[in-house]
Design a protein around this motif. Structure first.
Motif, PDB file in Angstrom:
ATOM      1  N   ALA A  88       0.830  -1.213   0.000  1.00 13.83           N
ATOM      2  CA  ALA A  88       0.000   0.000   0.000  1.00 13.83           C
ATOM      3  C   ALA A  88       0.860   1.256   0.000  1.00 13.83           C
ATOM      4  CB  ALA A  88      -0.927  -0.007   1.216  1.00 13.83           C
ATOM      5  N   ASN A  89       1.932   1.256   0.788  1.00 16.72           N
ATOM      6  CA  ASN A  89       2.834   2.421   0.822  1.00 16.72           C
ATOM      7  C   ASN A  89       3.478   2.677  -0.537  1.00 16.72           C
ATOM      8  OD1 ASN A  89       2.574   3.268   3.527  1.00 16.72           O
ATOM      9  ND2 ASN A  89       3.974   1.675   4.240  1.00 16.72           N
ATOM     10  N   ALA A  90       3.657   1.600  -1.292  1.00 14.73           N
ATOM     11  CA  ALA A  90       4.260   1.719  -2.627  1.00 14.73           C
ATOM     12  C   ALA A  90       3.204   1.968  -3.704  1.00 14.73           C
ATOM     13  CB  ALA A  90       5.050   0.456  -2.945  1.00 14.73           C
ATOM     14  N   GLY A  91       1.930   2.040  -3.294  1.00 16.79           N
ATOM     15  CA  GLY A  91       0.851   2.255  -4.251  1.00 16.79           C
ATOM     16  C   GLY A  91       0.561   1.036  -5.108  1.00 16.79           C
ATOM     17  N   MET A  92       0.960  -0.134  -4.645  1.00 19.62           N
ATOM     18  CA  MET A  92       0.771  -1.386  -5.401  1.00 19.62           C
ATOM     19  C   MET A  92      -0.511  -2.064  -4.917  1.00 19.62           C
ATOM     20  SD  MET A  92       4.804  -2.587  -5.284  1.00 19.62           S
ATOM     21  CE  MET A  92       4.555  -4.113  -6.187  1.00 19.62           C
ATOM     22  N   TRP A  93      -1.649  -1.555  -5.356  1.00 19.46           N
ATOM     23  CA  TRP A  93      -2.941  -1.992  -4.831  1.00 19.46           C
ATOM     24  C   TRP A  93      -3.314  -3.413  -5.247  1.00 19.46           C
ATOM     25  CZ3 TRP A  93      -3.940   0.792  -0.936  1.00 19.46           C
ATOM     26  CH2 TRP A  93      -3.577   2.129  -0.910  1.00 19.46           C
ATOM     27  N   GLU A  94      -2.757  -3.877  -6.362  1.00 18.81           N
ATOM     28  CA  GLU A  94      -2.982  -5.279  -6.748  1.00 18.81           C
ATOM     29  C   GLU A  94      -2.318  -6.225  -5.746  1.00 18.81           C
ATOM     30  OE1 GLU A  94      -4.835  -6.882  -9.054  1.00 18.81           O
ATOM     31  OE2 GLU A  94      -5.744  -4.906  -9.336  1.00 18.81           O
ATOM     32  N   GLY A  95      -1.139  -5.796  -5.272  1.00 17.18           N
ATOM     33  CA  GLY A  95      -0.445  -6.581  -4.259  1.00 17.18           C
ATOM     34  C   GLY A  95      -1.243  -6.629  -2.965  1.00 17.18           C
ATOM     35  N   VAL A  96      -1.822  -5.477  -2.588  1.00 13.82           N
ATOM     36  CA  VAL A  96      -2.667  -5.403  -1.390  1.00 13.82           C
ATOM     37  C   VAL A  96      -3.844  -6.359  -1.526  1.00 13.82           C
ATOM     38  CG1 VAL A  96      -4.204  -3.921  -0.032  1.00 13.82           C
ATOM     39  CG2 VAL A  96      -2.025  -3.012  -0.890  1.00 13.82           C
ATOM     40  N   LYS A  97      -4.462  -6.330  -2.699  1.00 15.09           N
ATOM     41  CA  LYS A  97      -5.614  -7.187  -2.966  1.00 15.09           C
ATOM     42  C   LYS A  97      -5.230  -8.670  -2.872  1.00 15.09           C
ATOM     43  CE  LYS A  97      -9.167  -7.998  -6.507  1.00 15.09           C
ATOM     44  NZ  LYS A  97      -9.625  -7.620  -7.876  1.00 15.09           N
ATOM     45  N   LYS A  98      -4.058  -8.997  -3.390  1.00 17.40           N
ATOM     46  CA  LYS A  98      -3.585 -10.391  -3.370  1.00 17.40           C
ATOM     47  C   LYS A  98      -3.389 -10.882  -1.936  1.00 17.40           C
ATOM     48  CE  LYS A  98       0.736 -11.325  -4.120  1.00 17.40           C
ATOM     49  NZ  LYS A  98       2.077 -11.456  -4.751  1.00 17.40           N
ATOM     50  N   VAL A  99      -2.772 -10.030  -1.093  1.00 22.60           N
ATOM     51  CA  VAL A  99      -2.528 -10.419   0.305  1.00 22.60           C
ATOM     52  C   VAL A  99      -3.841 -10.570   1.064  1.00 22.60           C
ATOM     53  CG1 VAL A  99      -1.475  -9.735   2.501  1.00 22.60           C
ATOM     54  CG2 VAL A  99      -0.240  -9.348   0.358  1.00 22.60           C
ATOM     55  N   ARG A 100      -4.763  -9.649   0.826  1.00 28.65           N
ATOM     56  CA  ARG A 100      -6.058  -9.726   1.514  1.00 28.65           C
ATOM     57  C   ARG A 100      -6.830 -10.979   1.092  1.00 28.65           C
ATOM     58  NH1 ARG A 100      -7.613  -3.289   1.140  1.00 28.65           N
ATOM     59  NH2 ARG A 100      -6.195  -2.613   2.783  1.00 28.65           N
ATOM     60  N   GLN A 101      -6.655 -11.372  -0.159  1.00 26.70           N
ATOM     61  CA  GLN A 101      -7.303 -12.595  -0.633  1.00 26.70           C
ATOM     62  C   GLN A 101      -6.697 -13.820   0.048  1.00 26.70           C
ATOM     63  OE1 GLN A 101     -10.007 -12.637  -2.955  1.00 26.70           O
ATOM     64  NE2 GLN A 101     -10.104 -14.671  -2.023  1.00 26.70           N
ATOM     65  N   MET A 102      -5.380 -13.782   0.235  1.00 28.30           N
ATOM     66  CA  MET A 102      -4.701 -14.873   0.941  1.00 28.30           C
ATOM     67  C   MET A 102      -5.235 -15.000   2.370  1.00 28.30           C
ATOM     68  SD  MET A 102      -0.742 -14.210  -0.241  1.00 28.30           S
ATOM     69  CE  MET A 102      -0.064 -15.347   0.961  1.00 28.30           C
ATOM     70  N   MET A 103      -5.404 -13.855   3.015  1.00 22.36           N
ATOM     71  CA  MET A 103      -5.918 -13.841   4.393  1.00 22.36           C
ATOM     72  C   MET A 103      -7.338 -14.395   4.455  1.00 22.36           C
ATOM     73  SD  MET A 103      -4.475 -10.130   5.691  1.00 22.36           S
ATOM     74  CE  MET A 103      -5.152 -10.268   7.351  1.00 22.36           C
ATOM     75  N   GLU A 104      -8.140 -13.986   3.472  1.00 19.18           N
ATOM     76  CA  GLU A 104      -9.531 -14.451   3.428  1.00 19.18           C
ATOM     77  C   GLU A 104      -9.596 -15.962   3.217  1.00 19.18           C
ATOM     78  OE1 GLU A 104     -13.498 -13.679   0.707  1.00 19.18           O
ATOM     79  OE2 GLU A 104     -12.076 -12.029   0.965  1.00 19.18           O
ATOM     80  N   ASN A 105      -8.735 -16.447   2.337  1.00 15.98           N
ATOM     81  CA  ASN A 105      -8.718 -17.889   2.054  1.00 15.98           C
ATOM     82  C   ASN A 105      -8.312 -18.719   3.275  1.00 15.98           C
ATOM     83  OD1 ASN A 105      -9.445 -17.315  -0.581  1.00 15.98           O
ATOM     84  ND2 ASN A 105      -7.359 -17.476  -1.387  1.00 15.98           N
ATOM     85  N   LYS A 106      -7.432 -18.148   4.096  1.00 18.16           N
ATOM     86  CA  LYS A 106      -6.971 -18.847   5.287  1.00 18.16           C
ATOM     87  C   LYS A 106      -7.828 -18.554   6.521  1.00 18.16           C
ATOM     88  CE  LYS A 106      -2.080 -18.967   3.887  1.00 18.16           C
ATOM     89  NZ  LYS A 106      -1.820 -20.404   4.085  1.00 18.16           N
ATOM     90  N   GLY A 107      -8.816 -17.682   6.345  1.00 14.51           N
ATOM     91  CA  GLY A 107      -9.676 -17.337   7.480  1.00 14.51           C
ATOM     92  C   GLY A 107      -8.979 -16.457   8.509  1.00 14.51           C
ATOM     93  N   ILE A 108      -7.995 -15.674   8.062  1.00 19.47           N
ATOM     94  CA  ILE A 108      -7.238 -14.799   8.963  1.00 19.47           C
ATOM     95  C   ILE A 108      -7.831 -13.393   8.924  1.00 19.47           C
ATOM     96  CG2 ILE A 108      -4.978 -13.771   9.427  1.00 19.47           C
ATOM     97  CD1 ILE A 108      -3.735 -16.232   8.044  1.00 19.47           C
ATOM     98  N   LYS A 109      -8.135 -12.856  10.099  1.00 19.28           N
ATOM     99  CA  LYS A 109      -8.717 -11.520  10.173  1.00 19.28           C
ATOM    100  C   LYS A 109      -7.758 -10.549  10.851  1.00 19.28           C
ATOM    101  CE  LYS A 109     -13.570 -12.951  10.228  1.00 19.28           C
ATOM    102  NZ  LYS A 109     -14.863 -12.890  10.967  1.00 19.28           N
ATOM    103  N   LYS A 110      -7.699  -9.328  10.326  1.00 14.06           N
ATOM    104  CA  LYS A 110      -6.839  -8.303  10.904  1.00 14.06           C
ATOM    105  C   LYS A 110      -7.386  -7.866  12.259  1.00 14.06           C
ATOM    106  CE  LYS A 110      -5.050  -3.640  10.052  1.00 14.06           C
ATOM    107  NZ  LYS A 110      -5.099  -2.455   9.157  1.00 14.06           N
ATOM    108  N   GLU A 111      -6.483  -7.726  13.210  1.00 16.22           N
ATOM    109  CA  GLU A 111      -6.882  -7.301  14.554  1.00 16.22           C
ATOM    110  C   GLU A 111      -7.289  -5.835  14.529  1.00 16.22           C
ATOM    111  OE1 GLU A 111      -5.117  -7.586  19.116  1.00 16.22           O
ATOM    112  OE2 GLU A 111      -3.748  -7.626  17.409  1.00 16.22           O
TER     113      GLU A 111
END
Length: 471
Positions: free
Chosen positions: A312-335
């Motif tokens: 996100a700091n680098a403005g790479m929003w596709e990368g952000v989306k990819k990581v969030r998808q990984m978290m969703e797939n693993k059932g991991i939620k941000k505190e």
């Protein structure tokens, strides 16, 4: 003996079996020792419902029984209940032992519970008993972890006998509170008095250097640990060294340390490298480090969030989306960001983006508007870069205003009198914009604001922070 063995290895199944045999026995009522052993076993196994049941069924209770009952509350983090039980203990004239105080002090070792810690200290002072070294060390630890180093040092200076734990506790206190000058002064005093440092001593020294940006001093201390004191570095020491170098921008040197380590790097070491990548915007290395972390700690939310923030700091929003998808797939939620503040004997909790009832109150709006106008005139501007979502500027500013530490601070300004420090605990790292906001607010209000986040203490006073904006 069987119950003590079960406590030692936290074997609840066998412990319940032993308890069943005690109940089935045709002998007389179990004696005090057996009841206390049951309390200890259930407390160690984290079964507080059973602790409470056994305690209330006891025909007689001694100090040891009450201590076990209090320890159960402390283990669950229920500080208010632990204190109420302590007061009940006093009302019933049971008396107490220093173990009682030591047990509760362990739960008071966070900013929001300083009120209770000081209450216990006052009882120690009023007592005719001479406190033992364990209790005094617990007092040192409580004050240090509450960010009250003036009280910590006062207790330390009055101690007739100090062991290595006493010295290490105060050294750690100075280090986590960002007072590296006092940290090194006390360390030198310790060595000069003939007390030999141990492995534990060097962890706060090295960690303090990392957070203060003292890379050269940190490297000197790391070398001195082996050369002058014959201490073999552990994983924790290497993690500190990697963090020292990485934070200072010496990422190449940090990698060399990792490659040459005599033991396999831990998750905390790779985590330090990932954080250094975040600080210095090194996306390519961050991706490689993150791969290591995802393999070692597949369910650690913090690693995914940090990589997402780097993208996100680098403005790479596709990368952000990819990581969030990984978290969703693993059932991991941000505190969610959460902050606590204690006013007198009550702790108030605030969650980022929440607290609408409080934020809609007339008191809040009046104080918030006055603060906003005043700090804006002094030059404060929201740093929306801390909002790592692809949304418009107006939404970013709105989200920043709802950060939990701000809500807690305003609550403290409303509910406490002039001159009283505001002490806030936060469950995640304070963001750069809230850090800036706190400095302005401390100058405008002439109030000390002490924030304890996951990394360290921040003491805001007259527009400055103890961390010197390096954290």
């Amino acid at each position: 003996m069987a119950l003590k063995a079960c406590s030692g290895i936290s074997d609840l199944r066998v412990g319940r079996g032993v308890h069943g045999q005690i109940i089935k026995a045709n002998n007389d009522e179990p004696d005090q020792v057996v009841y206390n052993a049951l309390l200890g076993m259930y407390s160690e196994c984290g079964c507080f419902r059973d602790v409470s049941k056994v305690f209330e069924e006891m025909p007689k209770r001694n100090v040891s029984s009450w201590n076990s009952f209090i320890a159960g509350f402390v283990k669950k983090g229920q500080v208010f209940e632990a204190f109420e039980t302590f007061r009940r203990m006093q009302r019933e004239g049971v008396g107490y032992s220093w173990v009682t105080f030591t047990t509760i002090l362990a739960a008071c070792s966070q900013v929001t519970y300083l009120y209770y810690g000081r209450e216990l200290h006052s009882q120690v002072v009023k007592s005719n008993k001479i406190p033992d070294i364990v209790l005094l060390n617990s007092l040192l630890d409580m004050y240090a972890k509450c960010g009250a180093m003036e009280y910590c040092k006062r207790v330390f200076d009055r101690m007739k006998y100090k062991d290595i734990v006493s010295w290490n506790t105060v050294i750690n206190g100075y280090a986590i509170n960002g007072l590296m000058g006092e940290t090194m002064k006390l360390f030198n005093e310790m060595v000069g008095s003939g007390v030999r440092p141990d492995r534990v001593t060097f962890i706060p020294l090295l960690s303090g250097c990392s957070h203060a940006g003292l890379a050269d001093l940190g490297e000197e201390l790391f070398d001195s640990m082996t050369e002058d004191f014959g201490i073999r570095p552990s994983l924790e020491h290497y993690a500190c060294l990697v963090d020292i170098l990485g934070r200072a921008g010496k990422i190449k040197e940090a990698l060399q340390v990792v490659e040459k380590m005599p033991v396999k790097p831990s998750g905390s070491i790779w985590g330090s490298l990932l954080n250094s990548c975040r600080l210095h915007g090194n996306v390519s290395l961050a991706e490689l480090v993150a791969e290591q972390l995802f393999e070692m700690e597949p369910n650690n939310c913090g690693n995914y969030v940090m990589l997402s923030n780097i993208y996100a700091n680098a403005g790479m929003w596709e990368g952000v989306k990819k990581v969030r998808q990984m978290m969703e797939n693993k059932g991991i939620k941000k505190e969610a960001g959460c902050s606590w503040i204690q006013v007198r004997n009550k702790v108030h909790t605030f969650i980022a983006g929440g607290g609408f009832e409080f934020r809609n109150s007339d008191e809040y709006k009046e104080v918030w508007d006055e603060l906003s106008e005043a700090i804006e005139k002094m030059g404060y501007k929201p740093d929306t870069r801390v909002v790592l979502h692809d949304v418009n500027e107006e939404t970013k500013v709105e989200w920043i205003c709802g950060h939990s530490e701000r809500l807690a601070t305003v609550s403290g300004l409303i509910q406490t009198g002039s001159g009283i420090p505001i002490r806030v605990t936060k469950n995640i790292r304070i963001c750069a914009d809230c850090h800036s906001w706190m400095k302005f607010v401390s100058e405008i209000t002439r109030r000390k604001i002490i924030v304890r986040d996951t990394n360290r203490f921040h003491h805001f006073d007259q527009g400055k922070c103890s961390c010197n904006d390096y954290w």
